[in-house]
Design a protein around this motif. Structure first.
Motif, PDB file in Angstrom:
ATOM      1  N   LYS A  85       0.830  -1.200   0.000  1.00 11.74           N
ATOM      2  CA  LYS A  85       0.000   0.000   0.000  1.00 11.74           C
ATOM      3  C   LYS A  85       0.872   1.261   0.000  1.00 11.74           C
ATOM      4  CE  LYS A  85      -3.923  -0.089   0.099  1.00 11.74           C
ATOM      5  NZ  LYS A  85      -4.923  -0.011  -0.997  1.00 11.74           N
ATOM      6  N   LEU A  86       1.961   1.245   0.772  1.00  5.32           N
ATOM      7  CA  LEU A  86       2.865   2.405   0.803  1.00  5.32           C
ATOM      8  C   LEU A  86       3.580   2.590  -0.539  1.00  5.32           C
ATOM      9  CD1 LEU A  86       4.303   2.182   4.413  1.00  5.32           C
ATOM     10  CD2 LEU A  86       2.935   4.037   3.451  1.00  5.32           C
ATOM     11  N   ILE A  87       3.865   1.498  -1.219  1.00  4.30           N
ATOM     12  CA  ILE A  87       4.466   1.601  -2.554  1.00  4.30           C
ATOM     13  C   ILE A  87       3.471   2.260  -3.509  1.00  4.30           C
ATOM     14  CG2 ILE A  87       5.230   0.253  -4.556  1.00  4.30           C
ATOM     15  CD1 ILE A  87       6.534  -1.696  -2.513  1.00  4.30           C
ATOM     16  N   GLN A  88       2.201   1.852  -3.416  1.00 11.98           N
ATOM     17  CA  GLN A  88       1.170   2.459  -4.261  1.00 11.98           C
ATOM     18  C   GLN A  88       0.976   3.937  -3.936  1.00 11.98           C
ATOM     19  OE1 GLN A  88      -2.374   0.205  -3.566  1.00 11.98           O
ATOM     20  NE2 GLN A  88      -1.615  -1.637  -4.604  1.00 11.98           N
ATOM     21  N   LEU A  89       1.167   4.298  -2.687  1.00 14.54           N
ATOM     22  CA  LEU A  89       0.950   5.677  -2.226  1.00 14.54           C
ATOM     23  C   LEU A  89       2.237   6.496  -2.212  1.00 14.54           C
ATOM     24  CD1 LEU A  89      -1.423   4.809   0.749  1.00 14.54           C
ATOM     25  CD2 LEU A  89      -2.078   5.867  -1.423  1.00 14.54           C
ATOM     26  N   ARG A  90       3.215   6.096  -2.977  1.00 13.45           N
ATOM     27  CA  ARG A  90       4.523   6.751  -2.952  1.00 13.45           C
ATOM     28  C   ARG A  90       4.426   8.257  -3.182  1.00 13.45           C
ATOM     29  NH1 ARG A  90       8.095   3.876  -6.832  1.00 13.45           N
ATOM     30  NH2 ARG A  90       7.381   2.185  -5.511  1.00 13.45           N
ATOM     31  N   SER A  91       3.563   8.677  -4.105  1.00 14.98           N
ATOM     32  CA  SER A  91       3.464  10.108  -4.399  1.00 14.98           C
ATOM     33  C   SER A  91       2.269  10.768  -3.702  1.00 14.98           C
ATOM     34  CB  SER A  91       3.352  10.321  -5.908  1.00 14.98           C
ATOM     35  OG  SER A  91       2.176   9.706  -6.384  1.00 14.98           O
ATOM     36  N   ALA A  92       1.569  10.048  -2.867  1.00 19.11           N
ATOM     37  CA  ALA A  92       0.402  10.592  -2.174  1.00 19.11           C
ATOM     38  C   ALA A  92       0.829  11.497  -1.023  1.00 19.11           C
ATOM     39  CB  ALA A  92      -0.460   9.450  -1.639  1.00 19.11           C
ATOM     40  N   SER A  93      -0.087  12.361  -0.636  1.00 17.68           N
ATOM     41  CA  SER A  93       0.193  13.233   0.508  1.00 17.68           C
ATOM     42  C   SER A  93       0.129  12.424   1.802  1.00 17.68           C
ATOM     43  CB  SER A  93      -0.830  14.362   0.564  1.00 17.68           C
ATOM     44  OG  SER A  93      -2.103  13.844   0.925  1.00 17.68           O
ATOM     45  N   ARG A 150       8.859  17.142   9.915  1.00 14.75           N
ATOM     46  CA  ARG A 150       7.754  17.300   8.966  1.00 14.75           C
ATOM     47  C   ARG A 150       6.645  16.278   9.181  1.00 14.75           C
ATOM     48  NH1 ARG A 150       6.751  19.706   3.581  1.00 14.75           N
ATOM     49  NH2 ARG A 150       5.173  18.379   2.650  1.00 14.75           N
ATOM     50  N   TYR A 151       6.992  15.039   9.458  1.00 17.95           N
ATOM     51  CA  TYR A 151       6.000  13.967   9.470  1.00 17.95           C
ATOM     52  C   TYR A 151       5.635  13.442  10.861  1.00 17.95           C
ATOM     53  CZ  TYR A 151       6.529  13.759   4.434  1.00 17.95           C
ATOM     54  OH  TYR A 151       6.534  14.076   3.105  1.00 17.95           O
ATOM     55  N   TRP A 152       6.508  13.566  11.827  1.00 18.94           N
ATOM     56  CA  TRP A 152       6.223  13.032  13.167  1.00 18.94           C
ATOM     57  C   TRP A 152       6.112  14.167  14.169  1.00 18.94           C
ATOM     58  CZ3 TRP A 152       8.650  10.073   9.576  1.00 18.94           C
ATOM     59  CH2 TRP A 152       8.204   8.761   9.445  1.00 18.94           C
ATOM     60  N   HIS A 153       5.039  14.133  14.968  1.00 22.57           N
ATOM     61  CA  HIS A 153       4.764  15.196  15.934  1.00 22.57           C
ATOM     62  C   HIS A 153       4.390  14.594  17.278  1.00 22.57           C
ATOM     63  CE1 HIS A 153       3.758  16.677  11.858  1.00 22.57           C
ATOM     64  NE2 HIS A 153       4.461  17.718  12.255  1.00 22.57           N
ATOM     65  N   ALA A 198       8.891   8.141   3.802  1.00 22.22           N
ATOM     66  CA  ALA A 198       9.244   9.563   3.899  1.00 22.22           C
ATOM     67  C   ALA A 198      10.626   9.832   3.304  1.00 22.22           C
ATOM     68  CB  ALA A 198       9.193  10.018   5.360  1.00 22.22           C
ATOM     69  N   ARG A 199      11.588   8.945   3.559  1.00 23.64           N
ATOM     70  CA  ARG A 199      12.945   9.127   3.009  1.00 23.64           C
ATOM     71  C   ARG A 199      12.931   9.079   1.485  1.00 23.64           C
ATOM     72  NH1 ARG A 199      17.011  11.269   4.739  1.00 23.64           N
ATOM     73  NH2 ARG A 199      18.394   9.845   3.697  1.00 23.64           N
ATOM     74  N   LYS A 200      12.099   8.210   0.917  1.00 19.97           N
ATOM     75  CA  LYS A 200      12.016   8.120  -0.544  1.00 19.97           C
ATOM     76  C   LYS A 200      11.365   9.358  -1.143  1.00 19.97           C
ATOM     77  CE  LYS A 200      12.137   3.149  -0.704  1.00 19.97           C
ATOM     78  NZ  LYS A 200      11.394   1.893  -0.804  1.00 19.97           N
ATOM     79  N   ARG A 201      10.459   9.973  -0.414  1.00 17.94           N
ATOM     80  CA  ARG A 201       9.819  11.195  -0.902  1.00 17.94           C
ATOM     81  C   ARG A 201      10.773  12.390  -0.864  1.00 17.94           C
ATOM     82  NH1 ARG A 201       4.295  12.107  -1.314  1.00 17.94           N
ATOM     83  NH2 ARG A 201       4.548  14.182  -0.455  1.00 17.94           N
ATOM     84  N   HIS A 202      11.697  12.391   0.068  1.00 17.83           N
ATOM     85  CA  HIS A 202      12.586  13.544   0.263  1.00 17.83           C
ATOM     86  C   HIS A 202      14.035  13.069   0.347  1.00 17.83           C
ATOM     87  CE1 HIS A 202       9.021  15.957   1.031  1.00 17.83           C
ATOM     88  NE2 HIS A 202       8.629  15.034   1.879  1.00 17.83           N
ATOM     89  N   ARG A 203      14.548  12.606  -0.754  1.00 16.13           N
ATOM     90  CA  ARG A 203      15.904  12.040  -0.788  1.00 16.13           C
ATOM     91  C   ARG A 203      16.987  13.039  -0.392  1.00 16.13           C
ATOM     92  NH1 ARG A 203      15.942   7.019  -2.945  1.00 16.13           N
ATOM     93  NH2 ARG A 203      14.224   6.449  -4.288  1.00 16.13           N
ATOM     94  N   ASN A 204      16.769  14.309  -0.660  1.00 14.31           N
ATOM     95  CA  ASN A 204      17.806  15.315  -0.398  1.00 14.31           C
ATOM     96  C   ASN A 204      17.661  16.005   0.957  1.00 14.31           C
ATOM     97  OD1 ASN A 204      18.939  14.832  -2.925  1.00 14.31           O
ATOM     98  ND2 ASN A 204      17.533  16.272  -3.906  1.00 14.31           N
TER      99      ASN A 204
END
Length: 126
Positions: A23-31, A89-92, A74-80
């Motif tokens: 599911k996370l692979i399918q949602l790779r570009s999802a918000s 950004r993602y954990w609060h 998250a790392r794959k979305r923001h490689r740099n």
């Protein structure tokens, strides 16, 4: 009988984590909000179904697995970007819990399987 329960639970955990990974692979570009919306019912449905046969330690193990899968997403979305940037950004912090995968709008992933407590009742003396 307990051996068959343990074996089936291990297989169920493998299947569950494989479903989440796919599911996370399918949602790779999802918000992040879309990821939360898609994963919450899967996680909570699985936890509710298995809460009578799986221990709290097993649920904690599932928490760790999903955390690592989300970190990888998250790392794959923001490689740099660095680890600190990704974490901020993602954990609060939400209420008394830290490291909650949540949006600024307070949508949060219910990864705490142990919030759906295990209620396994083994053979008793009664």
């Amino acid at each position: 009988m307990t051996t068959s329960i343990r074996k089936s639970c291990k297989e169920a955990i493998k299947r569950h984590t494989a479903v989440l990974r796919e599911k996370l692979i399918q949602l790779r570009s999802a918000s992040q909000a879309e990821v939360i919306k898609m994963l919450n019912p899967i996680i909570w449905g699985w936890a509710a179904y298995y809460r009578t046969v799986i221990s709290s330690q097993t649920f904690a193990h599932c928490d760790r697995i999903i955390w690592h899968q989300l970190w990888s997403w998250a790392r794959k979305r923001h490689r740099n970007k660095g680890n600190q940037w990704i974490a901020q950004r993602y954990w609060h912090s939400v209420e008394h819990r830290n490291w909650v995968f949540s949006t600024p709008e307070k949508a949060q992933l219910r990864t705490q399987y142990h919030e759906n407590p295990a209620t396994y009742q083994g053979k008793g003396n009664s």
